[in-house]
Design a protein around this motif. Structure first.
Motif: not given
Lengths: 157, 71
Positions: A85, A90, A93, B33, B45
């Motif tokens: 992840d 993300d 997708n 991220t 997540s």
């Protein structure tokens, strides 16, 4: 000394380059579709050359995208699986989802005007090639929009 | 009523005097991220949230919290 790229960074780079590859591929298919709209001649030949160049560019981009990850794999450095992840994964997708929604809506709209489109007398291959290019371009543009630079993020570093 | 994920990663990072890149490398994600989680652009997540909490040796709810707003 050059710092080695982590697996997660390599996969993030891969996503970015895949988006560029999709953009070039989409443009290539648009040019191939355009070729079918013009009579054989100078314009057609030019489109042929330009689509050849974009095709080679998208292939080079794909190789450039895959190489850092492949290098890690060859060197057995991809031992620890990075967290699947990530923001860019993300976004990729989400871009595929957006592309599917836009294509679905466009196709529905085109079906509503099917009678008029039948009069154009274009071959089925034109629509297939155009649709493929459309999906690739919308996915890549959506990715670039979703991942556009935010100055606030850099301030946090 | 809508909820937004708030976090205190920057505070924890500052306490440990570490950069986003250091934290990213420690938990196996990219710097992008971490930076997008910090500014609330990306909702991580559960696995990433727990990894961050584990790294800072703090309960996950001390780092992440829900900001509920009316409307």
């Amino acid at each position: 000394m050059k710092k080695t790229m982590s697996c997660a960074e390599a996969i993030d780079h891969l996503n970015g380059k895949v988006a560029w590859g999709m953009l070039f591929m989409g443009v290539t298919y648009f040019l191939r579709a355009a070729e079918q709209l013009v009579e054989p001649g100078a314009v057609n030949s030019t489109l042929d050359i330009v689509s050849g160049i974009t095709m080679v560019t998208s292939m080079l981009l794909t190789f450039w995208a895959i190489w850092p990850v492949a290098k890690l794999k060859i060197g057995n450095k991809l031992i620890n699986q990075p967290e699947g992840d990530s923001f860019l994964t993300d976004a990729m997708n989400m871009s595929f989802k957006n592309s599917w929604i836009i294509t679905f809506m466009t196709t529905t709209l085109c079906l509503a005007f099917q009678k008029f489109m039948d009069d154009w007398g274009l071959p089925v291959s034109f629509y297939l090639i155009f649709l493929f290019g459309f999906m690739a371009v919308t996915a890549s543009l959506s990715f670039f929009y979703l991942t556009k630079k935010d100055d606030l993020e850099d301030l946090e570093e | 009523m809508s909820a937004q994920l708030d976090n205190r990663i920057r505070v924890f990072r500052a306490e440990k005097r570490m950069s986003q890149s250091d934290l990213a490398e420690a938990i196996g994600v990219s710097r992008k991220t971490i930076s997008t989680i910090e500014v609330g652009r990306f909702v991580p997540s559960t696995i990433i949230a727990l990894k961050i909490a584990n790294y800072f040796d703090a309960p996950v709810e001390e780092i992440f919290s829900l900001k509920v707003s009316e409307g």
